[in-house]
Scaffold this active site. Sequence first.
Site, PDB file in Angstrom:
ATOM      1  N   THR A 279       0.811  -1.130   0.269  1.00 12.09           N
ATOM      2  CA  THR A 279      -0.027   0.107   0.112  1.00 12.09           C
ATOM      3  C   THR A 279       0.882   1.246  -0.070  1.00 12.09           C
ATOM      4  OG1 THR A 279      -0.133  -0.115   2.247  1.00 12.09           O
ATOM      5  CG2 THR A 279      -1.947  -1.193   1.265  1.00 12.09           C
ATOM      6  N   ALA A 280       1.921   0.897  -0.269  1.00 17.11           N
ATOM      7  CA  ALA A 280       3.114   2.263  -0.252  1.00 17.11           C
ATOM      8  C   ALA A 280       3.289   2.890  -1.556  1.00 17.11           C
ATOM      9  CB  ALA A 280       4.485   1.689   0.419  1.00 17.11           C
ATOM     10  N   ARG A 281       4.324   2.314  -2.259  1.00 15.45           N
ATOM     11  CA  ARG A 281       4.551   2.594  -3.799  1.00 15.45           C
ATOM     12  C   ARG A 281       4.945   1.368  -4.524  1.00 15.45           C
ATOM     13  NH1 ARG A 281       2.303   6.710  -2.525  1.00 15.45           N
ATOM     14  NH2 ARG A 281       2.954   8.773  -2.863  1.00 15.45           N
TER      15      ARG A 281
ATOM     16  N   ASP B 127      -2.271  -2.039  -3.459  1.00 14.56           N
ATOM     17  CA  ASP B 127      -3.162  -0.903  -3.875  1.00 14.56           C
ATOM     18  C   ASP B 127      -2.205   0.105  -4.662  1.00 14.56           C
ATOM     19  OD1 ASP B 127      -5.318   1.108  -3.283  1.00 14.56           O
ATOM     20  OD2 ASP B 127      -3.716   2.084  -1.851  1.00 14.56           O
TER      21      ASP B 127
ATOM     22  N   GLU C 172       0.813   4.129 -12.777  1.00 12.25           N
ATOM     23  CA  GLU C 172      -0.464   4.725 -12.406  1.00 12.25           C
ATOM     24  C   GLU C 172      -0.924   5.893 -13.058  1.00 12.25           C
ATOM     25  OE1 GLU C 172      -0.470   5.216  -8.070  1.00 12.25           O
ATOM     26  OE2 GLU C 172       0.107   3.174  -7.670  1.00 12.25           O
TER      27      GLU C 172
ATOM     28  N   HIS D 268      -5.021   2.442  -5.830  1.00 10.40           N
ATOM     29  CA  HIS D 268      -4.489   3.533  -5.017  1.00 10.40           C
ATOM     30  C   HIS D 268      -5.346   4.331  -4.416  1.00 10.40           C
ATOM     31  CE1 HIS D 268      -0.377   6.131  -4.793  1.00 10.40           C
ATOM     32  NE2 HIS D 268      -1.158   6.151  -3.569  1.00 10.40           N
ATOM     33  N   ILE D 269      -6.007   3.922  -3.377  1.00 16.41           N
ATOM     34  CA  ILE D 269      -7.075   4.588  -2.565  1.00 16.41           C
ATOM     35  C   ILE D 269      -6.836   4.268  -1.190  1.00 16.41           C
ATOM     36  CG2 ILE D 269      -8.809   4.393  -4.181  1.00 16.41           C
ATOM     37  CD1 ILE D 269     -10.025   1.925  -2.822  1.00 16.41           C
ATOM     38  N   GLY D 270      -5.461   4.024  -0.778  1.00 15.58           N
ATOM     39  CA  GLY D 270      -5.056   3.996   0.668  1.00 15.58           C
ATOM     40  C   GLY D 270      -5.674   5.052   1.576  1.00 15.58           C
ATOM     41  N   SER D 271      -5.441   6.504   1.041  1.00  8.83           N
ATOM     42  CA  SER D 271      -6.005   7.547   1.859  1.00  8.83           C
ATOM     43  C   SER D 271      -7.238   8.230   1.344  1.00  8.83           C
ATOM     44  CB  SER D 271      -4.889   8.798   1.633  1.00  8.83           C
ATOM     45  OG  SER D 271      -4.553   8.890   0.496  1.00  8.83           O
TER      46      SER D 271
HETATM   47  C1  DGY Z   1       0.279   9.738  -0.318  1.00  6.68           C
HETATM   48  O1  DGY Z   1      -0.062  10.516   0.594  1.00  6.68           O
HETATM   49  O2  DGY Z   1       1.453   9.526  -0.637  1.00  6.68           O
HETATM   50  C2  DGY Z   1      -0.922   8.659  -0.958  1.00  6.68           C
HETATM   51  O3  DGY Z   1      -0.138   7.786  -1.835  1.00  6.68           O
HETATM   52  C3  DGY Z   1      -1.793   9.520  -1.723  1.00  6.68           C
HETATM   53  O4  DGY Z   1      -1.009  10.443  -2.511  1.00  6.68           O
END
Ligand code: DGY
Length: 321
Positions: A238-240, A264, A269, A287-290
Amino acid sequence: MVSKPRLLVTRKLSPEVEERAAHDYDAIFNPDDQVFTSSELVAACQQVDAVLPCHSEMFTANVIAALPERLRVIANHSVGVDHIDLSAAAARGIIVTNTPDVLSDATAEIAILCMLGAARRGAEGNRLLRENRWASWSPSFMVGRQVTGKRFGILGMGRVGQVAAARARGFDMEIHYHNRQRLPPDQEEGAIWHETIESLVAASDVLSLHCPATPDTIGVIDAERLDLMPRGAILVNTARGSLVDEDALCDALQSGHLFAAGLDVFRTEPGGNLRLSALENVFVLPHIGSATFETRIAMGFRALDNLDAVFAGCDAPDRVA
Ligand code: DGY
């Protein structure tokens, strides 16, 4: 009357955030939420004192070189800053800030969702129903892995990693981690520190990635380290996306060495990795972690807090360059 600083907000943000930005700044918004190309980004920045971008805007060395003298600060609406060439910004004296802390809960929730989705074959089961292919049930049908009591390995025990650890403890999981620096006991809370990444991956039934993407961590989960994971383990990212060699991950999932992955984030992307998304044992999200209402407001406010500090002549609380 003193004029307000001119601010470019590159993407459509929460109404509460845009309202505050419009109140405190001479703000330019992007109501259609179009993604800027590099040249559009440079052009849009020419008349502003500050920019509030997301991780979707690439501030490469070339873009930063073309920014106007008047632009003082890039106040990101993200914790990750791998879309910004920080040394180029620092060399030009442009302040860069991020939004730590406020997205740790939301991102840790998605890590747990990815873990469970992968372990309990969420993607496969979901497809079966959506494609009207669920034709039978038996005790041997869709049997997955139980995570309760297993080992949860965390690569990068920062803010998000520590919240993910707390959530995983709710499943009685044993927490293992690798960080360059071992945490003090009050933050470690019984988690087992591994001096090397190799030792961590070998001890992880679930390996969850929570480190930033930097020149040191890009490609950190490669074929060799995947091979060191226990047979039947699960990878959560869920990071990169750039942390993982996606071809090597596909191979490890297809060979059955890994049971599943919950992802995620991807190297490309938007879009993701079609080879990975096609696999039944991969649970994917875009990429919806936040991406929760609460967290989006908190991220926007945190970015504005940083801008406010800079224009008040104070140190930005979340300065990264
Ligand atoms: C972040 O804050 O780095 C998240 O991946 C959303 O951009």
